[in-house]
Design a protein around this motif. Structure first.
Motif: not given
Length: 262
Positions: A205-217
């Protein structure tokens, strides 16, 4: 969802049998480069950092809270007080010097931390489960993690994933991630970028622009739905979500050699 599990093999020469923990550790090690200074937490972060140093990143500088700079252990240290860290270090300084002269001025590139609880904005809890005044479980505590999270250039977190560990909101903010998002770190004047990478036994996971974690892999053999089921919030998924490269024979051999020597 968090227990180590064998994954399907595809090409025996490059993709031997491995466990979920091994995939997580190797994925975390791959995130480190040899030109970085890394403040290392004991446990999963230390395993990943030492694997990186013994494989693709021999110039990686490992810094431990006990005051050891440039440690090069040939086995995994049992704690920050393990003598092998001092014996193999480029220098040993006092704990106040580590924080005052290295960490707080911004001389550490990566802070590598674990967590008991992690929320959707990357805030870390290692203090208590439940109410602080009357907790269900009292955890080991903060140590130097709050300063690491505040002052390192970036923070990487490695943690096994379940709904108990990945919660909508942590019971106690031990180490500040992105607060409740929307630029809270900048508003507080924190030097570092905060958590920029979270590696679990299911994916990345990495943070989106708003700081919330999103699944990237996701890791090989793991579906997006499995990751969502192990997450205590409505996990967002990147449009270009990928699949992690499986471990190589060389990576697995190096990891297992480190663990066998410990």
């Amino acid at each position: 969802m968090t227990a180590a599990r064998p994954l399907e093999t595809t090409t025996a020469a490059t993709d031997p049998a491995y466990t979920a923990d091994e995939m997580m550790t190797i994925a975390a090690a791959r995130a480190l480069r040899g030109d970085q200074r890394c403040f290392v937490g004991i446990g999963l972060p230390s395993t990943a950092a030492n694997l990186a140093r013994t494989t693709h990143a021999p110039d990686l500088v490992l810094v431990y809270e006990s005051g050891t700079l440039g440690s090069k252990p040939d086995r995994l240290p049992a704690s920050i007080g393990d003598g092998i860290l001092a014996e193999t270090a480029d220098a040993v300084i006092s704990v106040p010097e580590v924080f005052n002269y290295w960490l707080q001025p911004g001389r550490i590139d990566i802070g590598f931390l674990g967590a008991a609880q992690l929320d959707r904005f990357g805030n870390i809890n290692t203090t208590v489960i439940g109410d602080y005044a009357d907790p269900k479980v009292r955890l080991p505590g903060a140590g130097g993690a709050p300063e690491i999270a505040a002052s390192c250039g970036e923070v990487f977190v490695v943690v096994r994933q379940s709904r108990r560990s990945f919660v909508d909101r942590v019971d106690f903010v031990t180490s500040f991630g992105h607060g409740r998002g929307c630029g809270e770190r900048a508003a507080l004047g924190l030097r570092g970028a905060g958590p920029t990478l979270v590696i679990t036994d299911l994916g990345v996971m990495r943070p989106a622009a708003d700081g919330e974690l999103i699944l990237v892999a996701t890791h090989p053999g793991i579906t997006v739905e499995q990751v969502r089921e192990a997450t205590g919030w409505d996990l967002r998924v990147a449009d270009d979500c990928t699949v992690t490269e499986p471990p190589t024979v060389q990576e697995l051999s190096a990891l297992r050699a480190l663990q066998a020597a410990s």
